[in-house]
Design an enzyme around this catalytic site. Structure first.
Site, short mmCIF file in Angstrom:
data_model
loop_
_atom_site.label_atom_id
_atom_site.label_comp_id
_atom_site.label_asym_id
_atom_site.label_seq_id
_atom_site.Cartn_x
_atom_site.Cartn_y
_atom_site.Cartn_z
N LYS A 178 -6.16 -5.07 3.64
CA LYS A 178 -7.00 -3.93 3.27
C LYS A 178 -7.75 -4.20 1.97
CE LYS A 178 -6.23 0.65 1.28
NZ LYS A 178 -5.24 1.70 1.02
N CYS A 225 -5.65 4.36 -4.47
CA CYS A 225 -5.74 3.02 -3.89
C CYS A 225 -6.93 2.21 -4.39
CB CYS A 225 -5.80 3.12 -2.37
SG CYS A 225 -4.33 3.83 -1.61
N SER A 240 -8.38 2.52 4.06
CA SER A 240 -7.02 2.88 4.46
C SER A 240 -6.93 3.20 5.95
CB SER A 240 -6.54 4.09 3.66
OG SER A 240 -6.39 3.77 2.30
N HIS A 276 -10.76 -2.07 0.52
CA HIS A 276 -10.91 -0.74 -0.09
C HIS A 276 -11.72 -0.72 -1.39
CE1 HIS A 276 -8.79 3.44 0.13
NE2 HIS A 276 -10.09 3.49 0.39
N ASP A 294 0.15 -1.17 -4.96
CA ASP A 294 -1.04 -0.63 -5.62
C ASP A 294 -0.70 0.61 -6.43
OD1 ASP A 294 -0.58 0.98 -3.37
OD2 ASP A 294 -2.68 1.03 -2.73
N ASP A 348 0.84 -1.19 0.00
CA ASP A 348 0.00 0.00 0.00
C ASP A 348 0.88 1.25 0.00
OD1 ASP A 348 -2.12 1.72 0.17
OD2 ASP A 348 -2.78 1.11 2.16
#
Length: 612
Positions: free
Chosen positions: A157, A103, A182, A159, A312, A61
Protein backbone atom coordinates in the site's frame (compact mmCIF):
# COMPACT_ATOMS: atom_id res chain seq x y z
CA UNK A 1 20.61 -0.23 -14.39
CA UNK A 2 17.97 -2.84 -14.98
CA UNK A 3 18.45 -4.95 -18.10
CA UNK A 4 15.42 -6.77 -19.38
CA UNK A 5 12.82 -6.95 -22.12
CA UNK A 6 11.46 -3.64 -23.32
CA UNK A 7 7.98 -2.76 -22.13
CA UNK A 8 5.28 -4.37 -24.21
CA UNK A 9 2.98 -2.07 -26.09
CA UNK A 10 -0.34 -1.84 -24.26
CA UNK A 11 -3.65 -0.36 -25.35
CA UNK A 12 -5.76 2.08 -23.38
CA UNK A 13 -9.49 1.91 -23.01
CA UNK A 14 -12.25 3.93 -21.47
CA UNK A 15 -14.46 6.87 -22.30
CA UNK A 16 -14.11 8.64 -18.95
CA UNK A 17 -10.97 10.83 -18.83
CA UNK A 18 -8.37 9.52 -16.40
CA UNK A 19 -5.28 11.34 -15.15
CA UNK A 20 -3.46 8.08 -14.46
CA UNK A 21 -2.48 5.69 -17.22
CA UNK A 22 -4.91 2.79 -16.89
CA UNK A 23 -4.67 -0.17 -19.17
CA UNK A 24 -5.32 -3.83 -19.62
CA UNK A 25 -2.19 -5.88 -19.19
CA UNK A 26 -1.92 -9.28 -20.83
CA UNK A 27 -0.12 -12.06 -19.02
CA UNK A 28 3.55 -12.13 -19.86
CA UNK A 29 5.18 -15.52 -19.39
CA UNK A 30 8.57 -14.79 -20.91
CA UNK A 31 11.30 -15.48 -18.36
CA UNK A 32 14.53 -13.64 -18.90
CA UNK A 33 17.86 -13.22 -17.18
CA UNK A 34 17.62 -9.83 -15.48
CA UNK A 35 20.80 -8.25 -14.25
CA UNK A 36 21.61 -5.36 -12.01
CA UNK A 37 24.58 -3.24 -12.72
CA UNK A 38 27.01 -5.11 -10.49
CA UNK A 39 28.99 -3.11 -8.01
CA UNK A 40 30.96 -3.81 -4.89
CA UNK A 41 30.11 -0.76 -2.84
CA UNK A 42 32.17 0.27 0.16
CA UNK A 43 31.17 3.03 2.47
CA UNK A 44 33.19 6.10 3.27
CA UNK A 45 30.92 6.59 6.26
CA UNK A 46 30.83 4.83 9.65
CA UNK A 47 30.71 1.24 8.32
CA UNK A 48 34.42 0.52 8.99
CA UNK A 49 34.96 -1.05 5.59
CA UNK A 50 31.89 -3.28 5.66
CA UNK A 51 29.75 -3.41 2.50
CA UNK A 52 26.70 -1.21 2.55
CA UNK A 53 23.75 -3.12 3.95
CA UNK A 54 20.63 -3.96 2.07
CA UNK A 55 17.60 -2.38 3.71
CA UNK A 56 14.18 -3.98 4.22
CA UNK A 57 11.38 -1.97 5.86
CA UNK A 58 8.29 -3.95 6.85
CA UNK A 59 5.52 -1.44 7.57
CA UNK A 60 2.22 -2.69 9.00
CA UNK A 61 -1.11 -0.90 8.55
CA UNK A 62 -3.09 0.07 11.68
CA UNK A 63 -1.35 -2.56 13.78
CA UNK A 64 -1.57 -2.01 17.51
CA UNK A 65 1.19 -2.34 20.08
CA UNK A 66 -0.76 -5.26 21.53
CA UNK A 67 -1.02 -7.15 18.23
CA UNK A 68 2.53 -8.56 18.08
CA UNK A 69 3.62 -11.55 20.15
CA UNK A 70 6.96 -10.00 21.09
CA UNK A 71 5.06 -7.08 22.63
CA UNK A 72 2.77 -9.29 24.71
CA UNK A 73 -0.06 -9.72 22.24
CA UNK A 74 -3.34 -10.66 23.87
CA UNK A 75 -5.46 -9.94 20.80
CA UNK A 76 -3.88 -12.45 18.40
CA UNK A 77 -1.61 -14.72 20.49
CA UNK A 78 0.75 -16.98 18.60
CA UNK A 79 0.06 -15.48 15.19
CA UNK A 80 3.25 -13.49 14.54
CA UNK A 81 6.14 -15.99 14.72
CA UNK A 82 8.11 -14.48 11.82
CA UNK A 83 7.89 -10.94 13.18
CA UNK A 84 8.66 -12.21 16.68
CA UNK A 85 11.87 -13.78 15.34
CA UNK A 86 13.17 -10.26 14.72
CA UNK A 87 12.94 -9.62 18.46
CA UNK A 88 14.77 -12.86 19.20
CA UNK A 89 17.51 -12.08 16.67
CA UNK A 90 17.69 -8.32 17.04
CA UNK A 91 16.55 -5.24 18.94
CA UNK A 92 13.12 -4.52 20.41
CA UNK A 93 12.23 -0.86 20.88
CA UNK A 94 9.29 -0.21 23.18
CA UNK A 95 9.29 3.61 22.97
CA UNK A 96 9.10 3.91 19.16
CA UNK A 97 6.68 6.64 18.04
CA UNK A 98 4.61 7.16 14.95
CA UNK A 99 5.01 10.78 13.90
CA UNK A 100 1.41 11.15 12.79
CA UNK A 101 -2.08 9.97 13.63
CA UNK A 102 -3.22 8.84 10.15
CA UNK A 103 -2.00 6.52 7.39
CA UNK A 104 -0.94 8.98 4.66
CA UNK A 105 0.96 11.44 6.88
CA UNK A 106 2.70 8.68 8.82
CA UNK A 107 3.93 7.20 5.52
CA UNK A 108 5.09 10.63 4.38
CA UNK A 109 7.18 10.96 7.54
CA UNK A 110 8.87 7.61 6.86
CA UNK A 111 9.58 8.46 3.23
CA UNK A 112 10.93 11.99 3.84
CA UNK A 113 12.29 12.08 7.41
CA UNK A 114 10.14 15.15 7.96
CA UNK A 115 6.92 16.19 9.65
CA UNK A 116 4.17 15.49 7.10
CA UNK A 117 2.70 18.96 7.43
CA UNK A 118 5.83 20.23 5.65
CA UNK A 119 5.01 18.11 2.60
CA UNK A 120 1.33 19.04 2.46
CA UNK A 121 0.11 15.64 3.66
CA UNK A 122 -2.67 16.95 5.91
CA UNK A 123 -5.33 17.28 7.31
CA UNK A 124 -6.59 13.91 6.04
CA UNK A 125 -5.47 10.88 4.06
CA UNK A 126 -5.48 10.63 0.27
CA UNK A 127 -8.68 9.19 -1.16
CA UNK A 128 -9.56 7.55 -4.49
CA UNK A 129 -10.65 10.94 -5.83
CA UNK A 130 -7.57 12.83 -4.58
CA UNK A 131 -6.11 15.10 -7.24
CA UNK A 132 -2.69 15.34 -5.64
CA UNK A 133 -0.31 13.40 -3.43
CA UNK A 134 2.73 14.14 -1.32
CA UNK A 135 4.46 17.33 -2.50
CA UNK A 136 6.46 16.51 -5.62
CA UNK A 137 9.36 18.56 -4.28
CA UNK A 138 9.93 16.10 -1.42
CA UNK A 139 12.89 13.68 -1.60
CA UNK A 140 12.09 10.11 -0.53
CA UNK A 141 14.20 7.35 0.99
CA UNK A 142 14.05 5.65 -2.40
CA UNK A 143 15.40 8.79 -4.09
CA UNK A 144 18.35 8.97 -1.72
CA UNK A 145 19.21 5.28 -1.86
CA UNK A 146 18.78 5.06 -5.61
CA UNK A 147 21.34 7.84 -5.95
CA UNK A 148 23.69 5.72 -3.83
CA UNK A 149 23.39 2.81 -6.25
CA UNK A 150 20.60 0.87 -4.56
CA UNK A 151 17.88 -1.00 -6.44
CA UNK A 152 14.52 0.02 -5.00
CA UNK A 153 11.19 -1.78 -4.82
CA UNK A 154 7.88 -1.27 -3.05
CA UNK A 155 5.34 -4.06 -2.53
CA UNK A 156 2.07 -3.04 -0.91
CA UNK A 157 0.00 0.00 0.00
CA UNK A 158 1.42 3.36 -1.12
CA UNK A 159 -1.18 5.95 0.02
CA UNK A 160 0.78 9.05 -1.00
CA UNK A 161 -1.08 9.86 -4.21
CA UNK A 162 -2.01 8.02 -7.41
CA UNK A 163 -2.38 10.83 -9.94
CA UNK A 164 0.41 11.27 -12.52
CA UNK A 165 3.67 12.28 -10.87
CA UNK A 166 2.74 10.89 -7.46
CA UNK A 167 3.06 7.11 -7.90
CA UNK A 168 5.98 5.23 -6.31
CA UNK A 169 7.83 4.67 -9.60
CA UNK A 170 7.81 8.46 -9.98
CA UNK A 171 9.13 8.94 -6.43
CA UNK A 172 12.39 6.96 -6.53
CA UNK A 173 11.21 3.36 -6.70
CA UNK A 174 12.28 1.18 -9.62
CA UNK A 175 9.17 -0.97 -9.33
CA UNK A 176 5.86 -1.29 -7.53
CA UNK A 177 3.18 -3.92 -7.13
CA UNK A 178 0.40 -2.86 -4.81
CA UNK A 179 -2.72 -0.88 -4.02
CA UNK A 180 -2.71 2.94 -4.08
CA UNK A 181 -4.70 3.54 -0.88
CA UNK A 182 -6.39 1.71 2.01
CA UNK A 183 -8.48 -1.41 1.43
CA UNK A 184 -11.50 0.44 2.88
CA UNK A 185 -11.50 2.84 -0.07
CA UNK A 186 -12.66 0.50 -2.82
CA UNK A 187 -15.19 -2.26 -3.46
CA UNK A 188 -14.28 -5.93 -3.93
CA UNK A 189 -16.14 -8.88 -5.35
CA UNK A 190 -18.25 -10.03 -2.43
CA UNK A 191 -17.69 -6.83 -0.44
CA UNK A 192 -19.36 -3.72 -1.88
CA UNK A 193 -18.76 -0.32 -0.31
CA UNK A 194 -21.73 1.75 0.74
CA UNK A 195 -20.32 4.80 -1.05
CA UNK A 196 -20.05 2.85 -4.34
CA UNK A 197 -23.55 3.53 -5.57
CA UNK A 198 -22.84 2.81 -9.25
CA UNK A 199 -20.66 -0.25 -8.60
CA UNK A 200 -17.53 1.06 -10.33
CA UNK A 201 -15.23 2.13 -7.47
CA UNK A 202 -13.33 -1.14 -7.39
CA UNK A 203 -10.08 -1.37 -5.42
CA UNK A 204 -7.27 -1.47 -8.02
CA UNK A 205 -3.96 -3.33 -8.11
CA UNK A 206 -1.14 -1.39 -9.76
CA UNK A 207 1.93 -2.73 -11.51
CA UNK A 208 4.22 0.26 -11.99
CA UNK A 209 2.01 3.05 -13.33
CA UNK A 210 -0.77 0.83 -14.66
CA UNK A 211 -3.79 -0.93 -13.22
CA UNK A 212 -3.47 -4.66 -13.84
CA UNK A 213 -6.36 -5.98 -11.77
CA UNK A 214 -9.58 -4.25 -10.74
CA UNK A 215 -10.96 -5.23 -8.35
CA UNK A 216 -7.91 -6.79 -6.79
CA UNK A 217 -8.22 -10.43 -5.78
CA UNK A 218 -7.24 -10.31 -2.12
CA UNK A 219 -7.15 -14.09 -1.85
CA UNK A 220 -4.06 -14.15 -4.07
CA UNK A 221 -2.48 -10.84 -3.08
CA UNK A 222 -0.29 -12.08 -0.21
CA UNK A 223 1.31 -14.72 -2.43
CA UNK A 224 1.84 -12.16 -5.20
CA UNK A 225 3.66 -9.85 -2.77
CA UNK A 226 5.79 -12.66 -1.36
CA UNK A 227 6.77 -13.99 -4.78
CA UNK A 228 7.62 -10.51 -6.03
CA UNK A 229 9.81 -9.91 -2.97
CA UNK A 230 11.68 -13.18 -3.54
CA UNK A 231 12.25 -12.31 -7.18
CA UNK A 232 13.54 -8.82 -6.37
CA UNK A 233 15.91 -10.04 -3.64
CA UNK A 234 17.16 -12.83 -5.91
CA UNK A 235 17.99 -10.47 -8.76
CA UNK A 236 19.77 -8.07 -6.47
CA UNK A 237 21.76 -10.82 -4.79
CA UNK A 238 22.78 -12.33 -8.13
CA UNK A 239 24.13 -8.99 -9.27
CA UNK A 240 25.78 -8.13 -5.91
CA UNK A 241 23.89 -4.86 -5.85
CA UNK A 242 22.58 -3.33 -2.61
CA UNK A 243 18.81 -3.01 -2.46
CA UNK A 244 16.01 -1.25 -0.62
CA UNK A 245 12.82 -3.28 -0.27
CA UNK A 246 9.86 -1.42 1.22
CA UNK A 247 6.90 -3.63 2.17
CA UNK A 248 4.01 -1.44 3.38
CA UNK A 249 1.56 -4.25 4.08
CA UNK A 250 -2.01 -3.99 2.88
CA UNK A 251 -2.80 -5.67 6.22
CA UNK A 252 -4.40 -5.28 8.74
CA UNK A 253 -6.60 -2.34 7.70
CA UNK A 254 -10.31 -3.21 7.68
CA UNK A 255 -12.44 -3.18 4.54
CA UNK A 256 -15.13 -0.63 3.77
CA UNK A 257 -18.51 -0.15 5.46
CA UNK A 258 -21.14 -1.29 6.02
CA UNK A 259 -20.46 -5.05 5.84
CA UNK A 260 -19.05 -6.15 9.20
CA UNK A 261 -19.04 -9.92 8.77
CA UNK A 262 -16.44 -9.56 6.00
CA UNK A 263 -14.58 -6.55 7.39
CA UNK A 264 -11.19 -8.29 7.30
CA UNK A 265 -9.46 -10.39 4.67
CA UNK A 266 -6.98 -13.21 4.17
CA UNK A 267 -6.45 -16.09 1.78
CA UNK A 268 -9.11 -18.74 2.59
CA UNK A 269 -6.28 -21.28 2.83
CA UNK A 270 -4.90 -19.38 5.83
CA UNK A 271 -8.06 -18.95 7.89
CA UNK A 272 -10.36 -21.18 9.87
CA UNK A 273 -13.37 -21.11 7.57
CA UNK A 274 -15.98 -18.36 7.27
CA UNK A 275 -15.07 -14.71 6.98
CA UNK A 276 -11.56 -13.62 7.87
CA UNK A 277 -10.96 -12.29 11.36
CA UNK A 278 -8.50 -9.61 12.39
CA UNK A 279 -6.28 -12.40 13.67
CA UNK A 280 -6.38 -14.07 10.25
CA UNK A 281 -5.25 -10.82 8.63
CA UNK A 282 -2.38 -10.42 11.11
CA UNK A 283 -1.34 -14.02 10.54
CA UNK A 284 -1.26 -13.49 6.78
CA UNK A 285 0.80 -10.32 7.23
CA UNK A 286 3.23 -12.34 9.33
CA UNK A 287 3.31 -15.03 6.61
CA UNK A 288 4.41 -12.42 4.06
CA UNK A 289 7.06 -11.17 6.50
CA UNK A 290 8.25 -14.74 6.94
CA UNK A 291 8.53 -15.22 3.20
CA UNK A 292 10.59 -12.03 2.90
CA UNK A 293 12.94 -13.14 5.67
CA UNK A 294 13.23 -16.59 4.09
CA UNK A 295 14.14 -14.99 0.77
CA UNK A 296 17.00 -13.15 2.42
CA UNK A 297 18.29 -16.49 3.72
CA UNK A 298 17.73 -18.34 0.45
CA UNK A 299 19.68 -15.80 -1.56
CA UNK A 300 22.49 -15.54 0.97
CA UNK A 301 22.01 -11.91 1.99
CA UNK A 302 20.36 -12.19 5.41
CA UNK A 303 23.50 -11.22 7.33
CA UNK A 304 24.04 -8.23 5.04
CA UNK A 305 20.53 -6.84 5.43
CA UNK A 306 19.19 -4.33 7.91
CA UNK A 307 15.55 -5.23 8.61
CA UNK A 308 13.17 -2.77 10.28
CA UNK A 309 9.63 -3.66 11.30
CA UNK A 310 7.08 -1.20 12.65
CA UNK A 311 3.54 0.08 12.04
CA UNK A 312 2.33 3.30 10.45
CA UNK A 313 0.16 4.06 13.49
CA UNK A 314 -2.05 2.29 16.00
CA UNK A 315 -5.39 0.46 15.69
CA UNK A 316 -8.75 1.92 14.67
CA UNK A 317 -10.43 1.18 17.99
CA UNK A 318 -13.96 2.17 16.98
CA UNK A 319 -13.81 -0.73 14.52
CA UNK A 320 -13.69 -3.10 17.53
CA UNK A 321 -13.31 -6.73 16.40
CA UNK A 322 -12.36 -5.59 12.88
CA UNK A 323 -9.26 -3.87 14.27
CA UNK A 324 -6.45 -4.38 16.73
CA UNK A 325 -5.47 -3.87 20.36
CA UNK A 326 -4.23 -0.78 22.16
CA UNK A 327 -2.22 -2.82 24.64
CA UNK A 328 -1.88 -0.98 27.93
CA UNK A 329 -2.38 2.46 26.39
CA UNK A 330 -5.85 3.21 27.72
CA UNK A 331 -6.07 6.98 27.47
CA UNK A 332 -7.88 6.72 30.78
CA UNK A 333 -7.99 10.44 31.50
CA UNK A 334 -10.09 11.00 28.39
CA UNK A 335 -12.40 8.12 29.23
CA UNK A 336 -13.09 9.69 32.61
CA UNK A 337 -13.54 13.23 31.32
CA UNK A 338 -15.66 12.89 28.18
CA UNK A 339 -19.46 13.00 28.21
CA UNK A 340 -20.71 9.43 28.66
CA UNK A 341 -23.27 9.95 25.90
CA UNK A 342 -20.54 10.59 23.31
CA UNK A 343 -20.32 7.56 21.01
CA UNK A 344 -17.69 6.66 18.42
CA UNK A 345 -19.07 4.61 15.53
CA UNK A 346 -17.26 2.42 13.00
CA UNK A 347 -16.26 3.98 9.68
CA UNK A 348 -19.18 5.77 7.94
CA UNK A 349 -21.74 4.66 10.54
CA UNK A 350 -23.78 7.39 12.26
CA UNK A 351 -24.74 7.56 15.91
CA UNK A 352 -28.50 7.04 16.20
CA UNK A 353 -29.34 6.14 19.81
CA UNK A 354 -32.60 4.79 21.13
CA UNK A 355 -33.72 4.78 24.80
CA UNK A 356 -32.75 1.14 25.17
CA UNK A 357 -29.64 1.24 22.95
CA UNK A 358 -27.56 4.33 23.69
CA UNK A 359 -24.52 3.28 21.59
CA UNK A 360 -26.61 2.41 18.51
CA UNK A 361 -24.89 3.26 15.21
CA UNK A 362 -26.52 2.87 11.81
CA UNK A 363 -25.58 2.74 8.15
CA UNK A 364 -28.52 3.49 5.88
CA UNK A 365 -28.11 1.35 2.75
CA UNK A 366 -31.71 1.59 1.62
CA UNK A 367 -31.80 1.94 -2.12
CA UNK A 368 -28.66 -0.16 -2.61
CA UNK A 369 -29.69 -3.61 -3.83
CA UNK A 370 -26.09 -4.88 -3.60
CA UNK A 371 -26.19 -4.22 0.14
CA UNK A 372 -29.63 -5.69 0.78
CA UNK A 373 -31.59 -2.43 0.61
CA UNK A 374 -31.63 -2.11 4.41
CA UNK A 375 -30.30 -0.29 7.47
CA UNK A 376 -27.25 -1.84 9.15
CA UNK A 377 -27.06 -1.52 12.92
CA UNK A 378 -24.08 -2.00 15.26
CA UNK A 379 -23.07 -0.71 18.68
CA UNK A 380 -20.34 1.88 18.90
CA UNK A 381 -18.03 2.61 21.83
CA UNK A 382 -17.70 5.49 24.26
CA UNK A 383 -15.61 8.27 22.71
CA UNK A 384 -13.24 7.95 25.63
CA UNK A 385 -12.42 4.42 24.44
CA UNK A 386 -11.64 5.61 20.91
CA UNK A 387 -8.02 6.65 21.51
CA UNK A 388 -6.34 4.87 18.60
CA UNK A 389 -6.12 5.76 14.91
CA UNK A 390 -7.04 9.39 14.30
CA UNK A 391 -5.93 10.56 17.75
CA UNK A 392 -2.61 11.45 19.39
CA UNK A 393 -3.10 9.30 22.49
CA UNK A 394 -0.48 6.68 23.25
CA UNK A 395 -2.50 3.85 21.71
CA UNK A 396 -1.98 5.46 18.31
CA UNK A 397 1.51 6.92 18.71
CA UNK A 398 3.34 4.06 20.43
CA UNK A 399 3.85 1.32 17.86
CA UNK A 400 5.79 -1.96 17.93
CA UNK A 401 9.28 -1.73 16.42
CA UNK A 402 11.97 -4.35 15.81
CA UNK A 403 15.36 -4.01 14.12
CA UNK A 404 17.70 -6.81 13.01
CA UNK A 405 21.15 -6.67 11.47
CA UNK A 406 23.06 -9.86 12.15
CA UNK A 407 26.61 -9.27 13.37
CA UNK A 408 25.91 -5.65 14.24
CA UNK A 409 22.85 -5.72 16.52
CA UNK A 410 23.12 -8.17 19.40
CA UNK A 411 20.27 -10.70 19.45
CA UNK A 412 17.55 -10.48 22.06
CA UNK A 413 18.27 -6.88 23.09
CA UNK A 414 15.72 -4.30 24.18
CA UNK A 415 15.58 -0.52 24.60
CA UNK A 416 12.68 0.89 26.57
CA UNK A 417 13.86 4.47 27.04
CA UNK A 418 15.08 5.86 23.70
CA UNK A 419 12.29 7.95 22.16
CA UNK A 420 12.79 6.94 18.54
CA UNK A 421 10.34 7.99 15.83
CA UNK A 422 9.47 6.78 12.35
CA UNK A 423 11.03 9.83 10.68
CA UNK A 424 14.40 8.87 12.21
CA UNK A 425 14.78 5.99 9.73
CA UNK A 426 15.89 8.15 6.80
CA UNK A 427 18.53 10.24 8.62
CA UNK A 428 19.89 7.09 10.25
CA UNK A 429 20.33 5.41 6.86
CA UNK A 430 22.01 8.50 5.41
CA UNK A 431 24.43 8.64 8.33
CA UNK A 432 25.12 4.93 8.03
CA UNK A 433 26.05 5.38 4.37
CA UNK A 434 28.15 8.48 5.00
CA UNK A 435 25.73 10.72 3.11
CA UNK A 436 25.33 14.27 4.37
CA UNK A 437 21.80 15.09 5.51
CA UNK A 438 20.11 17.77 3.38
CA UNK A 439 19.86 21.36 4.55
CA UNK A 440 17.67 24.27 3.60
CA UNK A 441 14.14 23.58 2.42
CA UNK A 442 14.73 19.80 2.52
CA UNK A 443 16.22 19.76 6.03
CA UNK A 444 15.18 16.71 8.01
CA UNK A 445 13.16 16.73 11.23
CA UNK A 446 14.24 13.22 12.19
CA UNK A 447 17.69 12.49 13.55
CA UNK A 448 20.33 9.79 13.26
CA UNK A 449 19.61 7.16 15.92
CA UNK A 450 22.43 4.82 14.93
CA UNK A 451 23.79 4.95 18.47
CA UNK A 452 20.50 3.45 19.70
CA UNK A 453 20.18 0.81 16.99
CA UNK A 454 23.81 -0.23 16.55
CA UNK A 455 25.38 0.48 19.92
CA UNK A 456 28.94 1.56 20.66
CA UNK A 457 31.11 -0.88 18.78
CA UNK A 458 31.29 -3.78 16.40
CA UNK A 459 31.22 -3.28 12.65
CA UNK A 460 29.49 0.10 12.78
CA UNK A 461 31.06 3.16 14.32
CA UNK A 462 28.07 4.73 16.12
CA UNK A 463 28.82 8.35 15.32
CA UNK A 464 31.08 8.62 12.29
CA UNK A 465 31.84 12.34 12.13
CA UNK A 466 28.45 13.27 13.55
CA UNK A 467 27.22 14.28 16.98
CA UNK A 468 24.07 12.48 18.03
CA UNK A 469 21.10 14.32 19.45
CA UNK A 470 20.26 13.58 23.07
CA UNK A 471 16.85 11.98 22.51
CA UNK A 472 15.74 12.88 26.03
CA UNK A 473 16.02 16.53 24.97
CA UNK A 474 14.50 16.08 21.50
CA UNK A 475 10.83 17.12 21.40
CA UNK A 476 8.29 15.28 19.25
CA UNK A 477 5.31 17.34 18.10
CA UNK A 478 1.98 15.68 17.33
CA UNK A 479 -0.38 17.49 14.99
CA UNK A 480 -4.01 16.86 14.19
CA UNK A 481 -7.24 18.41 12.90
CA UNK A 482 -10.74 18.72 14.39
CA UNK A 483 -10.95 22.30 15.69
CA UNK A 484 -14.22 24.25 15.68
CA UNK A 485 -12.67 27.12 13.76
CA UNK A 486 -9.71 27.87 11.54
CA UNK A 487 -8.72 28.36 7.89
CA UNK A 488 -9.56 24.81 6.79
CA UNK A 489 -13.07 23.73 5.81
CA UNK A 490 -15.12 21.97 8.43
CA UNK A 491 -14.92 19.46 9.96
CA UNK A 492 -11.14 20.06 9.99
CA UNK A 493 -11.02 23.67 11.19
CA UNK A 494 -7.30 23.91 11.56
CA UNK A 495 -4.26 21.66 11.83
CA UNK A 496 -2.25 22.30 14.97
CA UNK A 497 0.11 20.85 17.56
CA UNK A 498 -2.02 19.07 20.16
CA UNK A 499 0.64 17.24 22.17
CA UNK A 500 4.40 17.27 22.69
CA UNK A 501 6.67 14.53 24.02
CA UNK A 502 9.89 15.69 25.70
CA UNK A 503 11.89 13.27 27.77
CA UNK A 504 9.57 11.21 29.92
CA UNK A 505 6.77 13.78 29.96
CA UNK A 506 4.00 14.20 27.41
CA UNK A 507 2.28 17.59 27.41
CA UNK A 508 -1.25 17.97 26.06
CA UNK A 509 -2.22 21.36 24.69
CA UNK A 510 -5.54 20.07 23.33
CA UNK A 511 -7.34 16.79 24.02
CA UNK A 512 -9.94 14.99 21.92
CA UNK A 513 -10.80 11.42 20.98
CA UNK A 514 -10.08 9.96 17.56
CA UNK A 515 -11.09 11.28 14.18
CA UNK A 516 -14.04 13.64 14.14
CA UNK A 517 -16.11 12.23 16.99
CA UNK A 518 -18.63 14.49 18.72
CA UNK A 519 -16.51 15.32 21.77
CA UNK A 520 -15.06 18.84 21.54
CA UNK A 521 -11.42 19.78 21.19
CA UNK A 522 -10.49 20.88 24.73
CA UNK A 523 -7.67 23.39 25.29
CA UNK A 524 -5.39 22.94 28.30
CA UNK A 525 -3.57 25.97 29.72
CA UNK A 526 -1.38 25.03 31.47
CA UNK A 527 -0.84 21.83 29.51
CA UNK A 528 -2.09 18.50 30.79
CA UNK A 529 1.04 16.51 31.75
CA UNK A 530 1.65 12.77 31.98
CA UNK A 531 4.75 10.74 32.74
CA UNK A 532 4.34 8.36 29.81
CA UNK A 533 7.00 5.97 31.12
CA UNK A 534 5.43 5.32 34.53
CA UNK A 535 1.86 6.05 33.40
CA UNK A 536 1.38 4.63 29.89
CA UNK A 537 -2.39 4.61 30.44
CA UNK A 538 -2.32 8.44 30.69
CA UNK A 539 -4.43 8.22 33.82
CA UNK A 540 -2.69 10.41 36.40
CA UNK A 541 -1.90 14.02 35.43
CA UNK A 542 1.17 15.63 36.92
CA UNK A 543 0.90 18.91 38.83
CA UNK A 544 1.91 21.64 36.36
CA UNK A 545 3.00 23.89 39.25
CA UNK A 546 5.66 21.33 40.12
CA UNK A 547 6.85 21.40 36.50
CA UNK A 548 6.64 25.14 35.85
CA UNK A 549 9.99 25.33 34.02
CA UNK A 550 9.01 22.38 31.84
CA UNK A 551 5.69 24.04 30.96
CA UNK A 552 7.50 27.25 30.01
CA UNK A 553 9.96 25.30 27.87
CA UNK A 554 7.16 23.47 26.07
CA UNK A 555 5.53 26.77 25.17
CA UNK A 556 8.78 28.07 23.71
CA UNK A 557 9.43 24.85 21.76
CA UNK A 558 5.95 24.74 20.25
CA UNK A 559 6.16 28.37 19.20
CA UNK A 560 9.54 27.83 17.55
CA UNK A 561 8.35 24.65 15.84
CA UNK A 562 5.19 26.19 14.41
CA UNK A 563 7.14 29.21 13.14
CA UNK A 564 9.48 26.85 11.31
CA UNK A 565 6.66 25.56 9.14
CA UNK A 566 6.52 27.01 5.66
CA UNK A 567 3.15 27.65 4.07
CA UNK A 568 2.39 24.10 2.98
CA UNK A 569 -0.81 23.72 1.01
CA UNK A 570 -3.09 20.98 2.43
CA UNK A 571 -2.82 18.69 -0.59
CA UNK A 572 -5.19 16.06 0.80
CA UNK A 573 -8.17 18.42 0.41
CA UNK A 574 -8.04 18.69 -3.39
CA UNK A 575 -10.53 16.11 -4.70
CA UNK A 576 -12.25 15.38 -8.02
CA UNK A 577 -14.31 12.26 -8.90
CA UNK A 578 -12.65 12.07 -12.32
CA UNK A 579 -9.45 10.97 -10.56
CA UNK A 580 -10.97 7.75 -9.20
CA UNK A 581 -8.91 4.95 -10.78
CA UNK A 582 -10.72 3.08 -13.54
CA UNK A 583 -9.08 0.58 -15.87
CA UNK A 584 -11.86 0.77 -18.47
CA UNK A 585 -15.11 2.70 -18.18
CA UNK A 586 -16.73 0.47 -20.79
CA UNK A 587 -16.34 -2.61 -18.55
CA UNK A 588 -17.53 -0.84 -15.38
CA UNK A 589 -13.92 -0.28 -14.27
CA UNK A 590 -13.20 -4.02 -14.17
CA UNK A 591 -10.47 -6.13 -15.67
CA UNK A 592 -11.02 -9.66 -16.83
CA UNK A 593 -9.81 -12.42 -14.50
CA UNK A 594 -7.17 -13.67 -16.91
CA UNK A 595 -5.53 -10.25 -17.21
CA UNK A 596 -3.31 -10.63 -14.17
CA UNK A 597 -1.53 -13.47 -12.47
CA UNK A 598 1.62 -13.81 -10.42
CA UNK A 599 3.41 -14.50 -13.71
CA UNK A 600 2.66 -10.94 -14.81
CA UNK A 601 5.64 -8.60 -15.07
CA UNK A 602 6.70 -6.18 -12.41
CA UNK A 603 7.22 -2.92 -14.23
CA UNK A 604 10.10 -0.62 -13.44
CA UNK A 605 10.50 2.99 -14.37
CA UNK A 606 12.13 1.97 -17.63
CA UNK A 607 11.74 -1.78 -18.18
CA UNK A 608 9.49 -4.73 -17.54
CA UNK A 609 10.77 -7.25 -15.02
CA UNK A 610 9.11 -10.64 -14.55
CA UNK A 611 7.93 -11.60 -11.09
CA UNK A 612 8.85 -15.28 -11.32
Amino acid sequence: NWQGPSRATMSRHGTRPRPARCRRTPIVTVLSLLLFQAATVRSAGPLRGRSRPNVVVLFADNLGYGDVGAFGSASVPGRTPAIDSLARDGLKLTAWNSVSHLCSPSRASLMTGRYPVRSGVYPAVFYPDSVKGMDKDEITIADYLKKEGYATSILGKWHLGHAPGYLPTERGFDEWLGIPYSPCEGSLDGHICGFDADGTQWLPLYNGTHIVQQPVDLADLASAYADAADDFVGRAAAAARPFFLYVPFSHAHQLCAPLRETCQWADPARRDGGGATFGDAVEEMDWIAGRVLSSLETHGVADDTLVIFTSDNGPWLAEQSCSGSRGGFEGRWLRENVDQACTACPLNYKHSPTPDRLRRCIYDARGMDALGNRIYVVDGVHCGEDVGLGSVWEANLRVPALVRWTGTIAPGTENSEAVVATFDVLPTLLALLGVDAPTGKHALDGTDVGHVLFGDGGTVAPTGNRTHVDLSERPLFFWREGFPDGPLPQPYGRYDVCAVRLGRIKAWLYTKSAHLNADPMVRHDPPLLFDWMSDPAEAYPLDPDEHAKFVEKIGDLVGEHVRSMREAIPLALDRDPSYIPCVDAETGCRTFPEQFSRNSPIETDSHTVTVQ
